[in-house]
Enzyme design. Structure first.
Site, PDB file in Angstrom:
ATOM      1  N   GLY A  40       0.988  -1.013   0.005  1.00 44.91           N
ATOM      2  CA  GLY A  40      -0.088   0.130   0.083  1.00 44.91           C
ATOM      3  C   GLY A  40       0.868   1.330  -0.130  1.00 44.91           C
ATOM      4  NE  ARG A 224       6.043 -14.211 -19.934  1.00 39.97           N
ATOM      5  CZ  ARG A 224       5.347 -15.316 -19.384  1.00 39.97           C
ATOM      6  NH1 ARG A 224       5.122 -16.338 -20.472  1.00 39.97           N
ATOM      7  NH2 ARG A 224       5.070 -15.668 -18.194  1.00 39.97           N
ATOM      8  CG  ASP A 252       3.963  -2.769  -4.550  1.00 43.89           C
ATOM      9  OD1 ASP A 252       2.910  -3.229  -4.685  1.00 43.89           O
ATOM     10  OD2 ASP A 252       4.833  -2.865  -3.684  1.00 43.89           O
ATOM     11  CB  SER A 291      14.023   1.427  -6.684  1.00 47.23           C
ATOM     12  OG  SER A 291      12.574   0.897  -6.752  1.00 47.23           O
TER      13      SER A 291
HETATM   14  O1  RIB Z   1       5.456  -5.572  -3.368  1.00 42.19           O
HETATM   15  C1  RIB Z   1       6.726  -5.293  -2.324  1.00 42.19           C
HETATM   16  C2  RIB Z   1       6.525  -5.151  -0.944  1.00 42.19           C
HETATM   17  O2  RIB Z   1       5.657  -6.331  -0.597  1.00 42.19           O
HETATM   18  C3  RIB Z   1       7.622  -4.818  -0.011  1.00 42.19           C
HETATM   19  O3  RIB Z   1       7.811  -3.601   0.132  1.00 42.19           O
HETATM   20  C4  RIB Z   1       6.918  -5.679   1.069  1.00 42.19           C
HETATM   21  O4  RIB Z   1       7.116  -4.763   2.274  1.00 42.19           O
HETATM   22  C5  RIB Z   1       5.880  -6.394   0.958  1.00 42.19           C
HETATM   23  O5  RIB Z   1       4.764  -5.670   1.159  1.00 42.19           O
END
Ligand code: RIB
Length: 306
Positions: A40, A224, A252, A291
């Site tokens: 999140g 991909r 994310d 990053s």
């Molecule tokens: O998607 C990566 C994330 O998954 C990491 O930051 C870790 O905290 C987990 O929630």
């Protein structure tokens, strides 16, 4: 407010390893990094870095990590009015192992995230109603996720659901009310029980979710690319070839960036293209939130690609 992320935050404990130790074995690993993560929070930070106004509904513990997590969210301009501490509970933590091929293995200990309840969504209702998009993942209780989807539906706010980590307990009665369902291939495999070895199989698996009633399934497929499946069409966006050093948090990055551009003008394909580039850039650096590129870096990257 542009975007509300109702979801998790974690403290990422990232070990860069040459190989995983066997049972009973002690191995030295070359490096370690501690950082702010959680699916999140990562998605919120990605969108905020690009300029979206983001609020985060989340729970931290009452330990040494809590204040730093809140401070970190604030440093990106994220609204933390509905970020609160849970007494007597640890913050969520994620031990992460990144191998020399940039692949990651992640454990999550949910801690305070487990205490984010439907009441917390209701408590933020006045502010939440004014958002243009709600973003959800599965590191918080499922009943809170369902409640947030229904809140979005009731107030005409589009909802993105990132089914990560994948849970077989997901109730599609609620899930189908989300507007964008964004799994990666392995989550798609777990959720459908179908193989996802190649693009044909991925399309077939995603199509079963469309048949269940989902409107948009967007599958992130790493190198991909990305496949967007609706009832009418399938669109594949190719990935960018980059030198990957750490893929943690790339999914994310994709979702936060997609949310940012979708909110601008509702152009889904453009949002997918921008998010594909943003996620590609994120794997060229170590860490999760650290990053994520700036707007300028994203623009520069895209300029060099045309
Ligand atoms: O998607 C990566 C994330 O998954 C990491 O930051 C870790 O905290 C987990 O929630």
């Amino acid at each position: 407010m542009d975007i509300a992320v109702i979801g998790s935050n974690m403290v990422d404990l990232i070990s860069y390893i040459d190989k995983m130790p066997k049972e009973g074995e002690t191995l030295e690993a070359p490096d370690f990094k501690i950082g702010c993560g959680g699916k999140g929070a990562n998605q919120a930070v990605a969108a905020a870095k690009l300029g979206s106004k983001v609020m985060m509904v989340t729970k931290v513990g009452d330990d040494i990590f809590a204040d730093n997590t809140i401070k970190n969210l604030k440093s990106y301009g994220i609204d933390t009015e509905f970020t609160s501490k849970v007494p007597g509970t640890p913050s969520g933590v994620a031990p992460i192992f990144v191998d020399p091929e940039s692949r990651n293995r992640i454990l999550i200990i949910k801690g305070a995230n487990q205490h984010l309840l439907p009441e917390d969504v209701d408590r933020s209702a006045e502010k939440l109603k004014k958002c243009s998009l709600i973003v959800l993942q599965l590191e918080i209780p499922l009943q809170t996720v369902y409640h947030a989807i229904e809140f979005g539906n009731k107030h005409g706010i589009p909802v993105i659901l990132n089914p990560a980590p994948a849970s077989k307990d997901l109730d599609f009665k609620y899930v189908c009310k989300s507007d964008f369902f964004i799994p990666n291939e392995s989550e798609l495999e777990i959720l459908t029980g179908m193989p996802v070895e190649n693009e044909k199989q991925i399309r077939e698996a995603a199509s079963t979710l469309i048949e269940k009633g989902l409107k948009n399934v967007i599958v992130t497929m790493g190198s991909r690319g990305v496949m967007w499946v609706t009832k009418e069409k399938t669109h594949t966006v190719e990935s960018h070839k980059v030198a990957a050093i750490d893929t943690t948090g790339a999914g994310d990055a994709f979702i936060g960036c997609f949310a940012h551009f979708f909110v601008q003008n509702g152009d889904v394909l453009n949002a997918i293209k921008m998010a594909t580039a943003f996620a590609a850039l994120s794997v060229t650096k170590r860490g999760t939130q650290t990053s994520y590129p700036s707007v300028e870096e994203l623009e520069q990257f895209l300029k060099l690609r045309v």
